[in-house]
Every structure is written in C-alpha cells, then in structure tokens.
Scaffold this active site. Structure first.
Site, PDB file in Angstrom:
ATOM      1  N   HIS A  64       3.058  -8.222 -12.984  1.00 49.91           N
ATOM      2  CA  HIS A  64       2.514  -7.838 -11.679  1.00 49.91           C
ATOM      3  C   HIS A  64       1.211  -7.064 -11.887  1.00 49.91           C
ATOM      4  O   HIS A  64       1.048  -6.344 -12.885  1.00 49.91           O
ATOM      5  CB  HIS A  64       3.500  -6.942 -10.929  1.00 49.91           C
ATOM      6  CG  HIS A  64       4.732  -7.647 -10.480  1.00 49.91           C
ATOM      7  ND1 HIS A  64       5.485  -7.219  -9.412  1.00 49.91           N
ATOM      8  CD2 HIS A  64       5.368  -8.746 -10.944  1.00 49.91           C
ATOM      9  CE1 HIS A  64       6.514  -8.011  -9.234  1.00 49.91           C
ATOM     10  NE2 HIS A  64       6.464  -8.956 -10.168  1.00 49.91           N
ATOM     11  N   GLU A  66       0.114  -4.371 -10.593  1.00 50.33           N
ATOM     12  CA  GLU A  66       0.294  -2.928 -10.749  1.00 50.33           C
ATOM     13  C   GLU A  66       0.685  -2.563 -12.171  1.00 50.33           C
ATOM     14  O   GLU A  66       0.142  -1.620 -12.760  1.00 50.33           O
ATOM     15  CB  GLU A  66       1.391  -2.402  -9.806  1.00 50.33           C
ATOM     16  CG  GLU A  66       1.124  -2.647  -8.345  1.00 50.33           C
ATOM     17  CD  GLU A  66       1.809  -3.897  -7.809  1.00 50.33           C
ATOM     18  OE1 GLU A  66       2.339  -3.846  -6.689  1.00 50.33           O
ATOM     19  OE2 GLU A  66       1.815  -4.928  -8.513  1.00 50.33           O
ATOM     20  N   CYS A  94       6.601  -3.626  -5.125  1.00 55.49           N
ATOM     21  CA  CYS A  94       8.028  -3.935  -5.209  1.00 55.49           C
ATOM     22  C   CYS A  94       8.746  -2.754  -5.873  1.00 55.49           C
ATOM     23  O   CYS A  94       8.114  -1.780  -6.292  1.00 55.49           O
ATOM     24  CB  CYS A  94       8.244  -5.213  -6.009  1.00 55.49           C
ATOM     25  SG  CYS A  94       7.851  -5.036  -7.776  1.00 55.49           S
ATOM     26  N   CYS A  97       7.413  -1.987  -9.476  1.00 55.47           N
ATOM     27  CA  CYS A  97       6.085  -1.374  -9.512  1.00 55.47           C
ATOM     28  C   CYS A  97       6.092   0.033  -8.922  1.00 55.47           C
ATOM     29  O   CYS A  97       5.391   0.919  -9.418  1.00 55.47           O
ATOM     30  CB  CYS A  97       5.086  -2.280  -8.809  1.00 55.47           C
ATOM     31  SG  CYS A  97       4.868  -3.853  -9.679  1.00 55.47           S
TER      32      CYS A  97
END
Length: 163
Positions: A64, A66, A94, A97
C-alpha cells in the site's frame, strides 16, 4: 456518517503535500494499480517520502502507498520513530495502514477520499485515536477528496469496461 474536516482548517502546505500524493495516485493508475498515493512530511513541511500502491507490481499484499511511504521516511530519517511527521494519503487508510501510522508514532494523518468499506480512520472505526493503544494520531479527512474519489471512480470504471 463520517465527519470531514472543514476546508478552511487545511494549510497551503497541507494542500501542496496532498497535491504530491495525488500525483503519486495518478502514477499508480498508469501502472495498473489502484490509484492511491501517499506522502510523509516533516513538521516543517519538508517531504521525506512519496509512494503509490504497488501491490500488483510487487505481488505484495502490504504494498500500500502508506506502508511504502512510511518505510521510505523511516529509512531517510534512520529511525522508525516518525514523531512530528504527517502522512498525507489520497484514500482513507485501511486497518493495516492506520496501525502502521500508530506504530510509527506519526503526529497526524490527512486523507482525501473516505473509504466506507475499508477505512479505519473514521469510516468503519478510528484506529488512529483508539484510547486503548499506546499512541494516538490526529486525523483530518476530506482534503481534495473529490479529486481523489474521481481518480478512483475513473480507474474502476475502466476496469469494469475491460480497459
């Protein structure tokens, strides 16, 4: 319903950092990734890291934007403690993260578009401000959210139409 931060709360530095995150999101879309971009900035507004989703390219479920930006920022600082730093991300983080932001001791997370199906910075829950955890991260949502949401909508419309 999630409460978005009023636009007047955001500074010019916030808007500029989110602009860079949006550039990263567009790069993700061009690479066939879900268009999410992230930036980590120091307390004085200097950019430490920038990244976009790479789950498909790297075949990595943790790829991801992040997570990649946080790893890059920690490497730049030479420390996993990102105290005082702000994470800017085009989509509400999410659970993974959001937890990484807490573990990295960030000061703040600023996100663009809400994620009602997976967001853990206000939509499904707010992991960033959970009093049971040993650190809390300030959160502000909605910065350039319409632009971020439009990137996502365009990306998924193309996928549905076979493009």
């Amino acid at each position: 319903m999630i409460e978005l931060t009023p636009d007047w709360v955001f500074s010019d530095a916030d808007r500029a950092a989110m602009g860079v995150a949006l550039e990263e999101a567009r790069a993700a879309a061009e690479a066939g990734e879900v268009p999410v971009g992230a930036v980590v900035a120091t307390p004085d507004g200097s950019l430490l890291a920038r990244a976009h989703n790479r789950r498909e390219v790297d075949r990595d479920p943790t790829g991801h934007a992040e997570i990649l930006a946080l790893r890059q920022a920690a490497a730049t600082l030479g420390s996993w403690r990102l105290e005082g730093c702000t994470l800017y991300v085009t989509l509400e983080p999410c659970a993974m993260c959001a937890a990484a932001a807490v573990l990295g001791r960030l000061a703040c997370v600023v996100w663009g578009a809400p994620d009602p199906k997976a967001g853990f910075a206000g939509s499904l829950a707010n992991l960033l401000d959970d009093p049971r955890l040993n650190h809390r991260v300030a959160v502000r949502g909605g910065l350039r959210g319409e632009e971020a949401a439009a990137l996502l909508a365009t990306f998924f419309a193309k996928l549905r139409n076979g493009g």
